[in-house]
Design a protein around this motif. Structure first.
Motif, PDB file in Angstrom:
ATOM      1  N   GLU A 125      -5.930  -5.536   1.861  1.00  0.00           N
ATOM      2  CA  GLU A 125      -6.166  -5.576   0.423  1.00  0.00           C
ATOM      3  C   GLU A 125      -7.495  -4.949   0.027  1.00  0.00           C
ATOM      4  O   GLU A 125      -7.581  -4.185  -0.941  1.00  0.00           O
ATOM      5  N   TRP A 159     -10.260   3.185   0.690  1.00  0.00           N
ATOM      6  CA  TRP A 159      -9.089   4.076   0.671  1.00  0.00           C
ATOM      7  C   TRP A 159      -8.821   4.566  -0.741  1.00  0.00           C
ATOM      8  O   TRP A 159      -8.489   5.740  -0.963  1.00  0.00           O
ATOM      9  N   ASN A 160      -8.965   3.703  -1.699  1.00  0.00           N
ATOM     10  CA  ASN A 160      -8.791   4.093  -3.093  1.00  0.00           C
ATOM     11  C   ASN A 160      -9.843   5.117  -3.513  1.00  0.00           C
ATOM     12  O   ASN A 160      -9.541   6.064  -4.255  1.00  0.00           O
ATOM     13  N   ASN A 200      -7.294  -1.128   0.558  1.00  0.00           N
ATOM     14  CA  ASN A 200      -6.432  -0.486  -0.436  1.00  0.00           C
ATOM     15  C   ASN A 200      -7.135  -0.347  -1.785  1.00  0.00           C
ATOM     16  O   ASN A 200      -6.990   0.666  -2.476  1.00  0.00           O
ATOM     17  N   GLU A 233      -8.661   8.433  -2.209  1.00  0.00           N
ATOM     18  CA  GLU A 233      -7.534   8.958  -2.978  1.00  0.00           C
ATOM     19  C   GLU A 233      -7.950   9.463  -4.354  1.00  0.00           C
ATOM     20  O   GLU A 233      -7.471  10.510  -4.815  1.00  0.00           O
ATOM     21  N   PRO A 272       0.331   8.192  -2.969  1.00  0.00           N
ATOM     22  CA  PRO A 272      -0.087   7.423  -4.141  1.00  0.00           C
ATOM     23  C   PRO A 272       0.473   7.989  -5.440  1.00  0.00           C
ATOM     24  O   PRO A 272       0.567   9.207  -5.615  1.00  0.00           O
ATOM     25  N   GLN A 324      -0.832  -3.161   3.641  1.00  0.00           N
ATOM     26  CA  GLN A 324      -2.175  -2.591   3.759  1.00  0.00           C
ATOM     27  C   GLN A 324      -3.229  -3.648   3.459  1.00  0.00           C
ATOM     28  O   GLN A 324      -3.059  -4.480   2.567  1.00  0.00           O
ATOM     29  N   ASN A 351      -6.753  -0.601   9.641  1.00  0.00           N
ATOM     30  CA  ASN A 351      -6.107  -1.384   8.583  1.00  0.00           C
ATOM     31  C   ASN A 351      -6.582  -2.833   8.531  1.00  0.00           C
ATOM     32  O   ASN A 351      -5.853  -3.721   8.104  1.00  0.00           O
ATOM     33  N   ASN A 384     -12.693  -2.191   5.561  1.00  0.00           N
ATOM     34  CA  ASN A 384     -12.837  -1.428   4.333  1.00  0.00           C
ATOM     35  C   ASN A 384     -13.713  -0.203   4.585  1.00  0.00           C
ATOM     36  O   ASN A 384     -14.776  -0.040   3.980  1.00  0.00           O
ATOM     37  N   GLY A 411       0.812  -1.206   0.000  1.00  0.00           N
ATOM     38  CA  GLY A 411       0.000   0.000   0.000  1.00  0.00           C
ATOM     39  C   GLY A 411       0.846   1.256   0.000  1.00  0.00           C
ATOM     40  O   GLY A 411       1.679   1.448   0.885  1.00  0.00           O
ATOM     41  N   HIS A 412       0.656   2.118  -1.003  1.00  0.00           N
ATOM     42  CA  HIS A 412       1.341   3.403  -1.039  1.00  0.00           C
ATOM     43  C   HIS A 412       0.770   4.339   0.025  1.00  0.00           C
ATOM     44  O   HIS A 412      -0.446   4.440   0.172  1.00  0.00           O
TER      45      HIS A 412
END
Length: 275
Positions: free
Chosen positions: A168, A175-176, A171, A179, A144, A166, A239, A242, A140-141
């Motif tokens: 899966e 979280w995506n 991430n 971002e 990003p 992170q 962490n 989701n 996980g960045h």
């Protein structure tokens, strides 16, 4: 010996990626609002301050925890743009000591051109081997690649000093979404957006105890909208779920104060609003 020396010199000349490990962010203060870094409440016992440099340019700053082999936080300026996701992973040889090159480079190059063993590299930082055969986790960045506008900046984020184990689903899910979608909405009207994103150490590890799995991931931003006009926002996520919780900057700082237990946390200059 002469041949080895010549190979080292040649490799140094060919390398365009450079990353500086220092004792402060004096070389790259531009990634922090009004050049004000987070306070010492986040500094671990065995830190490394890294000015991430690639293709002769600074791209972001990282505070790294040498003992846990994960970043504490990464700081950058939000500048998203189109482009392909890089297919490269880099490490930081200078974490092994000041005698090593100030570069971020592939493991393969270090092992083959600088006579560095994987064991030597592994003592100072996480390696690709640590992130193999993960279950329910991935690389996980913190910073990003999608928040950068050119290929050099995106490639610079693919150093393992910017990576954590992170969850899966998180991430690739909530979280995506934060971002890639929420940030677009939040930054409307912003001239410059400064971001500090980090990870709270947890009680679990991967790679036989070598690399810590953070308990929380968090992100904060301070946006300049004009003369004396600023807004802030923040999020935090456990962490192992989701879900992303939206907070004010002040609420996140108070939450991190309780989680880190090293005193009151301050992430930005006081002129960034806390509410």
């Amino acid at each position: 010996m002469l041949l080895l020396l010549l190979l080292q010199v040649l490799a140094s000349c060919l390398w365009l990626g450079r990353s500086e490990v220092v004792t402060s962010f004096q070389s790259c203060p531009q990634f922090f609002f009004w050049e004000t870094t987070p306070n010492d409440a986040l500094v671990p016992e065995n830190p490394a301050w890294i000015c991430q440099r690639y293709n002769n340019q600074y791209h972001f700053a990282t505070l790294y925890n040498r003992d846990l082999r994960i970043p504490v936080y990464s700081a950058y300026i939000y500048q998203p743009g189109p482009g392909k996701r890089p297919n490269i992973w880099l490490v930081e040889p200078q974490l092994m000591g000041q005698t090593y090159p100030k570069t971020m480079e592939r493991e393969w190059t270090l092992l083959n051109y600088f006579n560095i063993s994987l064991e030597q590299l592994s003592e100072s930082q996480a390696t690709l081997k640590d992130y193999k055969n993960l279950t329910g986790l991935n690389r996980g960045h913190l910073n990003p690649s999608g928040h950068h506008s050119n290929s050099s900046s995106r490639t610079a984020t693919f150093t393992l000093t910017n990576i954590i184990p992170q969850n899966e689903k998180l991430n690739g899910g909530a979280w995506n979404n934060y971002e890639q979608q929420t940030m677009i909405s939040k930054t409307k009207g912003c001239i410059t957006t400064y971001v500090v994103v980090g990870a709270v150490p947890g009680n679990n590890y991967i790679a036989k105890g070598r690399v810590n799995k953070p308990s929380y991931i968090w992100s904060s931003a301070c946006c300049e909208m004009g003369t004396n006009q600023r807004k802030t926002w923040a999020v935090i996520a456990e962490n192992d779920k989701n879900e992303v919780e939206h907070l004010t900057l002040g609420e996140l700082e108070n939450r991190l104060t309780k989680l880190y237990k090293r005193g009151q946390v301050s992430l930005f200059h006081p002129d960034c609003p806390r509410q």
